[in-house]
Motif scaffolding. Sequence first.
Motif, PDB file in Angstrom:
ATOM      1  N   LEU A 260       0.844  -1.196   0.000  1.00  0.00           N
ATOM      2  CA  LEU A 260       0.000   0.000   0.000  1.00  0.00           C
ATOM      3  C   LEU A 260       0.874   1.238   0.000  1.00  0.00           C
ATOM      4  O   LEU A 260       2.030   1.205   0.446  1.00  0.00           O
ATOM      5  N   ALA A 261       0.330   2.318  -0.537  1.00  0.00           N
ATOM      6  CA  ALA A 261       1.044   3.594  -0.572  1.00  0.00           C
ATOM      7  C   ALA A 261       0.866   4.286   0.769  1.00  0.00           C
ATOM      8  O   ALA A 261      -0.251   4.645   1.156  1.00  0.00           O
ATOM      9  N   LEU A 262       1.954   4.471   1.482  1.00  0.00           N
ATOM     10  CA  LEU A 262       1.881   5.086   2.806  1.00  0.00           C
ATOM     11  C   LEU A 262       1.730   6.597   2.694  1.00  0.00           C
ATOM     12  O   LEU A 262       2.406   7.231   1.883  1.00  0.00           O
ATOM     13  N   PRO A 263       0.872   7.192   3.497  1.00  0.00           N
ATOM     14  CA  PRO A 263       0.777   8.658   3.507  1.00  0.00           C
ATOM     15  C   PRO A 263       2.079   9.279   3.985  1.00  0.00           C
ATOM     16  O   PRO A 263       2.785   8.714   4.831  1.00  0.00           O
ATOM     17  N   ALA A 264       2.391  10.416   3.442  1.00  0.00           N
ATOM     18  CA  ALA A 264       3.619  11.108   3.822  1.00  0.00           C
ATOM     19  C   ALA A 264       3.578  11.469   5.304  1.00  0.00           C
ATOM     20  O   ALA A 264       2.583  11.976   5.812  1.00  0.00           O
ATOM     21  N   GLY A 265       4.661  11.180   6.002  1.00  0.00           N
ATOM     22  CA  GLY A 265       4.788  11.533   7.404  1.00  0.00           C
ATOM     23  C   GLY A 265       4.374  10.443   8.369  1.00  0.00           C
ATOM     24  O   GLY A 265       4.674  10.534   9.565  1.00  0.00           O
ATOM     25  N   LEU A 266       3.687   9.408   7.903  1.00  0.00           N
ATOM     26  CA  LEU A 266       3.211   8.374   8.832  1.00  0.00           C
ATOM     27  C   LEU A 266       4.372   7.594   9.419  1.00  0.00           C
ATOM     28  O   LEU A 266       4.414   7.334  10.632  1.00  0.00           O
ATOM     29  N   SER A 267       5.310   7.188   8.594  1.00  0.00           N
ATOM     30  CA  SER A 267       6.458   6.423   9.094  1.00  0.00           C
ATOM     31  C   SER A 267       7.254   7.248  10.100  1.00  0.00           C
ATOM     32  O   SER A 267       7.671   6.745  11.152  1.00  0.00           O
ATOM     33  N   ASP A 268       7.469   8.543   9.809  1.00  0.00           N
ATOM     34  CA  ASP A 268       8.236   9.393  10.730  1.00  0.00           C
ATOM     35  C   ASP A 268       7.529   9.525  12.076  1.00  0.00           C
ATOM     36  O   ASP A 268       8.181   9.516  13.133  1.00  0.00           O
ATOM     37  N   LEU A 269       6.215   9.645  12.056  1.00  0.00           N
ATOM     38  CA  LEU A 269       5.471   9.761  13.315  1.00  0.00           C
ATOM     39  C   LEU A 269       5.619   8.492  14.156  1.00  0.00           C
ATOM     40  O   LEU A 269       5.883   8.561  15.369  1.00  0.00           O
ATOM     41  N   ILE A 270       5.441   7.340  13.524  1.00  0.00           N
ATOM     42  CA  ILE A 270       5.517   6.089  14.275  1.00  0.00           C
ATOM     43  C   ILE A 270       6.925   5.876  14.822  1.00  0.00           C
ATOM     44  O   ILE A 270       7.107   5.460  15.982  1.00  0.00           O
ATOM     45  N   LEU A 271       7.946   6.174  14.015  1.00  0.00           N
ATOM     46  CA  LEU A 271       9.325   6.003  14.494  1.00  0.00           C
ATOM     47  C   LEU A 271       9.654   6.976  15.617  1.00  0.00           C
ATOM     48  O   LEU A 271      10.454   6.654  16.513  1.00  0.00           O
ATOM     49  N   SER A 272       9.031   8.158  15.609  1.00  0.00           N
ATOM     50  CA  SER A 272       9.267   9.087  16.716  1.00  0.00           C
ATOM     51  C   SER A 272       8.689   8.539  18.021  1.00  0.00           C
ATOM     52  O   SER A 272       9.248   8.780  19.099  1.00  0.00           O
ATOM     53  N   CYS A 273       7.577   7.814  17.937  1.00  0.00           N
ATOM     54  CA  CYS A 273       7.014   7.184  19.142  1.00  0.00           C
ATOM     55  C   CYS A 273       7.933   6.080  19.665  1.00  0.00           C
ATOM     56  O   CYS A 273       7.900   5.758  20.864  1.00  0.00           O
ATOM     57  N   LEU A 274       8.746   5.496  18.792  1.00  0.00           N
ATOM     58  CA  LEU A 274       9.624   4.380  19.159  1.00  0.00           C
ATOM     59  C   LEU A 274      11.026   4.842  19.536  1.00  0.00           C
ATOM     60  O   LEU A 274      11.949   4.014  19.605  1.00  0.00           O
ATOM     61  N   LEU A 292      -1.681  12.418  13.481  1.00  0.00           N
ATOM     62  CA  LEU A 292      -2.387  11.397  12.700  1.00  0.00           C
ATOM     63  C   LEU A 292      -3.522  12.019  11.891  1.00  0.00           C
ATOM     64  O   LEU A 292      -3.749  11.664  10.731  1.00  0.00           O
ATOM     65  N   GLU A 293      -4.220  12.958  12.496  1.00  0.00           N
ATOM     66  CA  GLU A 293      -5.321  13.612  11.788  1.00  0.00           C
ATOM     67  C   GLU A 293      -4.809  14.430  10.607  1.00  0.00           C
ATOM     68  O   GLU A 293      -5.407  14.427   9.525  1.00  0.00           O
ATOM     69  N   ARG A 294      -3.700  15.128  10.792  1.00  0.00           N
ATOM     70  CA  ARG A 294      -3.140  15.909   9.691  1.00  0.00           C
ATOM     71  C   ARG A 294      -2.654  15.008   8.560  1.00  0.00           C
ATOM     72  O   ARG A 294      -2.842  15.319   7.381  1.00  0.00           O
ATOM     73  N   ILE A 295      -2.031  13.895   8.916  1.00  0.00           N
ATOM     74  CA  ILE A 295      -1.544  12.959   7.892  1.00  0.00           C
ATOM     75  C   ILE A 295      -2.715  12.392   7.102  1.00  0.00           C
ATOM     76  O   ILE A 295      -2.675  12.305   5.872  1.00  0.00           O
ATOM     77  N   GLN A 296      -3.772  12.015   7.794  1.00  0.00           N
ATOM     78  CA  GLN A 296      -4.945  11.478   7.114  1.00  0.00           C
ATOM     79  C   GLN A 296      -5.583  12.527   6.223  1.00  0.00           C
ATOM     80  O   GLN A 296      -6.008  12.232   5.095  1.00  0.00           O
ATOM     81  N   ALA A 297      -5.649  13.763   6.701  1.00  0.00           N
ATOM     82  CA  ALA A 297      -6.264  14.831   5.908  1.00  0.00           C
ATOM     83  C   ALA A 297      -5.463  15.085   4.634  1.00  0.00           C
ATOM     84  O   ALA A 297      -6.036  15.248   3.551  1.00  0.00           O
ATOM     85  N   ARG A 298      -4.152  15.148   4.747  1.00  0.00           N
ATOM     86  CA  ARG A 298      -3.331  15.366   3.557  1.00  0.00           C
ATOM     87  C   ARG A 298      -3.452  14.204   2.580  1.00  0.00           C
ATOM     88  O   ARG A 298      -3.490  14.401   1.359  1.00  0.00           O
ATOM     89  N   ALA A 299      -3.543  12.982   3.108  1.00  0.00           N
ATOM     90  CA  ALA A 299      -3.655  11.816   2.230  1.00  0.00           C
ATOM     91  C   ALA A 299      -4.965  11.818   1.453  1.00  0.00           C
ATOM     92  O   ALA A 299      -5.037  11.305   0.338  1.00  0.00           O
ATOM     93  N   GLN A 300      -5.993  12.413   2.022  1.00  0.00           N
ATOM     94  CA  GLN A 300      -7.297  12.428   1.371  1.00  0.00           C
ATOM     95  C   GLN A 300      -7.550  13.735   0.631  1.00  0.00           C
ATOM     96  O   GLN A 300      -8.656  13.983   0.161  1.00  0.00           O
ATOM     97  N   GLY A 301      -6.516  14.576   0.550  1.00  0.00           N
ATOM     98  CA  GLY A 301      -6.625  15.771  -0.277  1.00  0.00           C
ATOM     99  C   GLY A 301      -7.430  16.884   0.325  1.00  0.00           C
ATOM    100  O   GLY A 301      -7.941  17.733  -0.393  1.00  0.00           O
ATOM    101  N   SER A 302      -7.610  16.924   1.642  1.00  0.00           N
ATOM    102  CA  SER A 302      -8.374  17.989   2.283  1.00  0.00           C
ATOM    103  C   SER A 302      -7.416  18.977   2.914  1.00  0.00           C
ATOM    104  O   SER A 302      -6.230  18.707   3.034  1.00  0.00           O
TER     105      SER A 302
END
Length: 464
Positions: A260-274, A292-302
């Motif tokens: 799957l195509a990962l939204p931009a910034g998702l990997s960086d957010l998860i790695l920052s938690c780790l 997470l909300e901002r990443i989802q919004a950008r991925a959906q073009g809003s």
Amino acid sequence: MFTASDPFLGRLLAQRYRLTHLLGQGGMGRVYLAQDLLFGGVEVAVKLLSQPAMDEQARLRFEREAKACAALGQKSLHIVKVSDYGITADGVPFYVMEYLNGQTLKDILATRSLPLERFFRLARQIGLGLKAAHEGILLEGQRIQVIHRDLKPANVIVLADESLGELAKLVDFGIAKLLNTRESLSLTHAYLGTLAYSSPEQLEGLPLDARSDIYSFGIMLYQMVSGQMPLQPTTESFPGWYQAHHKQRPLPLEELGLPLALPAGLSDLILSCLAKDPAARPPTVANVLAELERIQARAQGSPRGASQAVALQFPAIPSGPLFPSAPPLATAGTLRLAPPTMASENRGSLLWARLIPFLGGSLLGLALVSWGLGRLLQRPAAPVLSGSRPSPAATELEDERPGAEAQPDTAPEVLVPDILGSSAGQDEGATRRDPAPELEPYSGPVLRAFPLQTSREVVRAALG
């Protein structure tokens, strides 16, 4: 405390809860399905802790933790509701909670990773429950923050819900640590938790705060997206996991070759938690949820920070003299709302727009009525016949003119048709009167005025 034969099955606790089935077990105890006989056999879940209450201090500690769990369940929809607690006759602590007939997140992830839409939905719900615990509850007049310390997919129950589609709830706050208290309320200062999801500081037995739960949350997020664990220990022992949590660096999600195509910034957010250092992690779960909300919004073009779970469209308001250009719609959470100033500014314009058709119709009707009256008033007036007597008002006005002389009264005049011709009138010596100018030209029969006496003679002559 539990034997292979499980002596607790069929047992009645607190003269109220009859244990009927074993639902699950773990390092901290067992969970049973039970019937609440006080309420007619309603099904509840009862968890018996494997560690007995050895003394009065331990019993009081467990009682306060049970009260805290009950308060958390009332505060958040995404935390299981605890309704009762107690200690068995042989010293085993237990607490009673609502029975959740669903799947654990562990069972869901055992077969596949989650689609992005479901990932964002469940991640948000888990984060909301964790946020409510970290913000704390009031207990005995004191604000107390709660950290879970055993956050993992097995402690998340997902069940069907009519309004949300599916509802995620956090369970098993039985080993939660209560912060900001005058005394330590944790069951022990030693390590408690699950090795694969524990933070480095938790494995060391150091004081914990909300960032320890954020580390566990990050492991869950990584697993939910990829279906894989971020760390792979050499052994499943405590030393193996200790080295993995302190030394291994998780691979970025982009390097896993996910389908799957990962939204931009998702990997960086998860790695920052780790991050190994708690100071390098997001300070609060609220920060994680916002990102997470901002990443989802950008991925959906809003627009940034806008959720696309619900997108209601409102009709556009026209622009013009009556409709000033409207400011763009504001977003509030998942719903697009017109800003309050828009309604107040355009309320008068909208009212005039509704009145314009009515006023236009009224003006058109008045114009038609005026036109009809004008046509009626423009019809030619009846002809004024010569010799007709002036009106009394006209006579009075004539008499009142300066220098006017009194005119002798004459015999009354009558109007007869000129059927005899003009010569007859001349024979009788009657003075011919020209028709009034307003009768010129007039082609009909002419009525002439004669003295009454002359008129009688003319008539007699005509009749022989």
